[in-house]
Design an enzyme around this catalytic site. Structure first.
Site, PDB file in Angstrom:
ATOM      1  N   HIS A 233       0.822  -1.215   0.000  1.00 58.61           N
ATOM      2  CA  HIS A 233       0.000   0.000   0.000  1.00 58.61           C
ATOM      3  C   HIS A 233       0.857   1.265   0.000  1.00 58.61           C
ATOM      4  CE1 HIS A 233      -3.252   2.603   1.986  1.00 58.61           C
ATOM      5  NE2 HIS A 233      -3.813   2.158   0.886  1.00 58.61           N
ATOM      6  N   LYS A 235       3.159   4.453  -1.132  1.00 54.98           N
ATOM      7  CA  LYS A 235       3.277   5.402  -2.244  1.00 54.98           C
ATOM      8  C   LYS A 235       4.536   6.220  -1.982  1.00 54.98           C
ATOM      9  CE  LYS A 235      -1.357   4.772  -1.497  1.00 54.98           C
ATOM     10  NZ  LYS A 235      -2.038   4.435  -0.234  1.00 54.98           N
ATOM     11  N   ASP A 240      17.266  10.731  -6.931  1.00 55.41           N
ATOM     12  CA  ASP A 240      18.710  10.886  -6.712  1.00 55.41           C
ATOM     13  C   ASP A 240      19.139  10.665  -5.275  1.00 55.41           C
ATOM     14  OD1 ASP A 240      18.864  11.545  -9.412  1.00 55.41           O
ATOM     15  OD2 ASP A 240      18.672  13.696  -9.023  1.00 55.41           O
ATOM     16  N   HIS A 407      -9.150  11.234   2.329  1.00 58.49           N
ATOM     17  CA  HIS A 407      -8.298  10.067   2.112  1.00 58.49           C
ATOM     18  C   HIS A 407      -6.932  10.225   2.782  1.00 58.49           C
ATOM     19  CE1 HIS A 407      -5.913   7.132  -0.441  1.00 58.49           C
ATOM     20  NE2 HIS A 407      -6.986   6.412  -0.163  1.00 58.49           N
ATOM     21  N   LYS A 409      -3.897  10.381   5.482  1.00 55.45           N
ATOM     22  CA  LYS A 409      -3.519   9.596   6.659  1.00 55.45           C
ATOM     23  C   LYS A 409      -2.429  10.374   7.396  1.00 55.45           C
ATOM     24  CE  LYS A 409      -4.031   6.536   2.937  1.00 55.45           C
ATOM     25  NZ  LYS A 409      -5.392   6.215   2.989  1.00 55.45           N
ATOM     26  N   ASP A 414       0.441  17.065  20.182  1.00 64.88           N
ATOM     27  CA  ASP A 414       0.760  18.320  20.874  1.00 64.88           C
ATOM     28  C   ASP A 414       1.304  19.334  19.859  1.00 64.88           C
ATOM     29  OD1 ASP A 414       0.028  16.965  23.171  1.00 64.88           O
ATOM     30  OD2 ASP A 414       2.077  16.384  23.670  1.00 64.88           O
TER      31      ASP A 414
END
Length: 489
Positions: A233, A235, A240, A407, A409, A414
């Site tokens: 999952h 991404k 470089d 969508h 995440k 704090d």
């Protein structure tokens, strides 16, 4: 009459053969159910889960056995051994480079309690010397990604869970081919399940254009045909070894233009420049090694920036010795002194995270969970309502985002730090998927992420206890029924 007797006799023999075959099928299925029950008894994470599987495997094995072997197993020992062997090979090959990165760029943590135990889960410590760009929604993210591709001089590492053959997917395809033809080494990795609809023509064009392409196979090797429940999952993109990108975006038009039914796509990504890019490079190399059995020769000299932000890259997956993603979230909640705000499109956390959220709220911590009003999957939506009542009773604040499909995440602790990554608050992300999170322990970044949350809260509706209590009977039944599928959500 003789003909009729023969016909009746022949039909009787056919029926007996059919009943005999059915009896054999039932007997074999019960034997498989009994064997599978022993496996469930020894490997299920909870006693409730073990009991549920054992009962179903022995009472309705025709349905339960194939379901268990595809969705019910959390660990595949042969797979885990292979994965750990690959990690060992990579560590041995890069031993000097990784040791230099560990010892030369570790940051002093302002308050070590925030990451207590987390460094033991990660393979690299908190790395200082990074610059950061918080990318909110598709226009910022895709522009940054495409600019990163254009600026690459030596190599590009590109990995997405979902890749579509549409406008966005084609734009990336053409940019990657152009870079490959310029002499840049381009490596493209996609998940075989998440990108199941990706046509072969798309991949052929990449290969013919000079891009090195691999699919991430959860089913690699004989005897592993039932590993369909594992997904990569992640991404990640690395240019470089100096710049990297991580977050919730895949390659598809809906991530930029919005979803036809769900509305605008609200997502979050993060661009990192500095030593943390090499940590993300290591994550990519592990996945590439699993997919191709090849260790890439890349740059490992860290480049530091003026900002000096400390970043820890935390990969997690089903081959981990511990439940890394769940423990990371529990530690973040435990460490919070004033607030913990979490954003997730799917909210079906395990018992440990639920307990920590309630305990933090009862201790006076400002605990807020941001989830979408509209979802692309009905099961998680209904399953969430199965445990919202006790959450609200404890003082946890739940917000539903109304501005489109949420969508992103991320979480903020704090004014100390924040995280952006690929982990959802559900069992699939905690135990079945390969995920990765960037933890940033910098007050400026924490305030920037908090401001993003504040904007999202302004477009959200807080769920009140009365709304839970007033749900119709059918909704409560649907919620409890959907929650039964929590182990595979």
């Amino acid at each position: 009459m003789t003909h009729e007797r023969c016909e009746v006799h022949g039909n009787g023999k056919v029926r007996r053969r059919r009943w005999g075959a059915f009896a054999i099928l039932v007997t074999v299925s019960h034997l498989l159910g009994a064997v599978s029950s022993l496996e469930a008894l020894m490997t299920s994470r909870t006693s409730a889960g073990a009991i549920a599987w054992i009962v179903s495997l022995n009472t309705m094995p025709l349905v339960a056995v194939p379901t268990y072997w595809i969705f019910g197993r959390n660990k595949f020992e042969g797979y885990i051994t292979s994965r750990r062997d690959d990690d060992l090979r990579l560590s041995e090959t890069l031993e000097e480079e990784l040791e230099a990165l560990r010892t030369g760029h570790a940051a002093a943590i302002p308050d070590g309690s925030y990451l207590a135990g987390i460094e033991d889960l990660a393979r690299l410590p908190l790395l200082e010397g990074n610059d950061l760009t918080l990318l909110i929604d598709g226009e910022q993210t895709y522009r940054s990604l495409l600019e990163g591709i254009d600026a690459a001089e030596d190599y590009l590492l590109v990995q997405f869970y979902i890749v579509r053959d549409d406008d966005i997917g084609t734009a990336f395809q053409q940019r990657l081919i152009e870079k490959a033809q310029e002499g840049v080494d381009v490596y493209f990795l996609y998940d075989e399940i998440g990108s199941y609809a990706l046509p072969s023509d798309y991949l052929r064009a990449l290969r013919e254009g000079g891009v090195k392409v691999q699919r991430f196979p959860s089913t690699r090797g004989p005897g592993k045909r039932f590993q369909l429940n594992f997904r990569n999952h992640r991404k990640v993109m690395v240019a470089d070894g100096e710049r990297a990108w991580i977050g919730g975006f895949n390659l598809g038009d809906e991530y930029w233009q919005g979803h036809e039914e769900l509305g605008p796509w609200r997502d979050t990504h993060l661009a990192v420049a500095g030593p943390a890019a090499l940590a993300l490079q290591l994550v990519f190399l592990e996945d590439w090694l699993w997919a191709s059995d090849d260790i890439l020769e890349l740059a490992w000299e860290p480049v530091t920036t003026e900002r000096q932000a400390p970043v820890m890259i935390l990969p997690s997956g089903p081959a981990d010795r511990f439940e890394t993603a769940s423990l990371m979230v529990q530690q973040a909640i435990h460490a919070a002194k004033e607030r913990i705000w979490i954003s997730s499109p799917y909210f079906v956390p395990d018992d440990g995270v639920q307990t920590m959220l309630k305990l933090a709220a009862l201790n006076g911590i400002d605990v807020r969970i941001l989830i979408p009003e509209r979802q692309d999957n009905l099961l998680p939506r209904y399953a969430t309502y199965a445990f919202l009542g006790p959450m609200l009773d404890a003082g946890v604040k739940i917000y539903r985002y109304r501005g489109g499909f949420l969508h992103g995440k991320s979480f903020v602790i704090d004014d100390a730090g924040a995280a952006v990554g690929t982990v959802n608050l559900d069992n699939r992300s905690f135990r079945l998927n390969f995920e990765v999170t960037a933890l940033v322990m910098e007050p400026d970044f924490a305030r920037e992420v908090a401001a993003m949350f504040e904007e999202d809260f302004s477009r959200s509706t807080r769920i009140e206890q009365e709304a839970i209590a007033e749900r119709p009977l059918w909704h409560r039944i649907a919620a409890r029924g959907a929650y039964l599928f929590a182990p595979v959500l």
